[in-house]
Design a protein around this motif. Structure first.
Motif, PDB file in Angstrom:
ATOM      1  N   GLY A   6     -10.162   1.320  -7.788  1.00 42.42           N
ATOM      2  CA  GLY A   6     -10.006   0.420  -6.656  1.00 42.42           C
ATOM      3  C   GLY A   6      -8.569   0.041  -6.372  1.00 42.42           C
ATOM      4  N   HIS A   7      -7.618   0.577  -7.118  1.00 44.81           N
ATOM      5  CA  HIS A   7      -6.202   0.299  -6.892  1.00 44.81           C
ATOM      6  C   HIS A   7      -5.511   1.596  -6.492  1.00 44.81           C
ATOM      7  N   ARG A   8      -4.614   1.475  -5.536  1.00 45.58           N
ATOM      8  CA  ARG A   8      -3.888   2.646  -5.059  1.00 45.58           C
ATOM      9  C   ARG A   8      -2.396   2.353  -5.079  1.00 45.58           C
ATOM     10  N   VAL A   9      -1.599   3.373  -5.280  1.00 50.33           N
ATOM     11  CA  VAL A   9      -0.148   3.223  -5.263  1.00 50.33           C
ATOM     12  C   VAL A   9       0.300   2.644  -3.926  1.00 50.33           C
ATOM     13  N   GLU A  10      -0.334   3.067  -2.864  1.00 47.79           N
ATOM     14  CA  GLU A  10       0.031   2.604  -1.525  1.00 47.79           C
ATOM     15  C   GLU A  10      -0.087   1.087  -1.391  1.00 47.79           C
ATOM     16  N   ASP A  11      -0.969   0.475  -2.184  1.00 44.15           N
ATOM     17  CA  ASP A  11      -1.138  -0.974  -2.126  1.00 44.15           C
ATOM     18  C   ASP A  11       0.119  -1.718  -2.570  1.00 44.15           C
ATOM     19  N   ASP A  12       0.962  -1.062  -3.341  1.00 39.67           N
ATOM     20  CA  ASP A  12       2.175  -1.688  -3.864  1.00 39.67           C
ATOM     21  C   ASP A  12       3.443  -1.207  -3.155  1.00 39.67           C
ATOM     22  N   GLU A  13       3.284  -0.475  -2.079  1.00 41.00           N
ATOM     23  CA  GLU A  13       4.426   0.111  -1.381  1.00 41.00           C
ATOM     24  C   GLU A  13       5.432  -0.939  -0.924  1.00 41.00           C
ATOM     25  N   ASP A  14       4.961  -2.042  -0.344  1.00 43.39           N
ATOM     26  CA  ASP A  14       5.876  -3.085   0.119  1.00 43.39           C
ATOM     27  C   ASP A  14       6.696  -3.653  -1.034  1.00 43.39           C
ATOM     28  N   PHE A  15       6.041  -3.945  -2.155  1.00 45.07           N
ATOM     29  CA  PHE A  15       6.753  -4.458  -3.327  1.00 45.07           C
ATOM     30  C   PHE A  15       7.813  -3.461  -3.797  1.00 45.07           C
ATOM     31  N   ILE A  16       7.433  -2.205  -3.876  1.00 40.57           N
ATOM     32  CA  ILE A  16       8.355  -1.186  -4.378  1.00 40.57           C
ATOM     33  C   ILE A  16       9.543  -1.014  -3.442  1.00 40.57           C
TER      34      ILE A  16
END
Length: 82
Positions: A6-16
Motif C-alpha cells: 500500500g506504499h509507493r515511492v511516488e507517495d514520497d516524491e514531494d518530500f524527496i
C-alpha cells in the motif's frame, strides 16, 4: 524484512524533491564537497540501514536497476533544484 504494502515511492516524491535533495545539495555546497560524493554517502548510509532491517543485497541491487533514469532526466531534476 517487513513488506510495506500500500506504499509507493511516488507517495514520497514531494518530500524527496522538495526537502531531501535540497538538503543534500545545500550541505554539499556549504562543505565544498561534490554533490555526487555527498549523495553517495547518503545512499550508502541508507542502504546500510535498510540491510540491518533485513533488506537483502539482491533486492537492493534489483531496486537500483529498476530505478535507472536516463542521464538527461537526472540532469533536468538537479537543474530544477539549484
Amino acid at each position: 524484512m517487513t513488506t510495506y504494502t500500500g506504499h509507493r515511492v511516488e507517495d514520497d516524491e514531494d518530500f524527496i524533491l522538495e526537502q531531501l535533495l535540497p538538503l543534500i545539495i545545500d550541505y554539499a555546497g556549504a562543505s565544498d564537497t561534490p554533490t555526487e560524493v555527498v549523495t553517495f554517502a547518503v545512499f550508502l548510509t541508507l542502504a546500510t540501514i535498510l540491510q540491518t532491517q533485513g533488506l537483502s543485497r539482491d533486492v537492493l541491487v534489483r531496486a537500483i536497476d529498476a530505478a535507472r533514469l536516463q542521464p538527461h532526466e537526472i540532469h533536468n531534476e538537479l537543474e530544477g533544484l539549484q
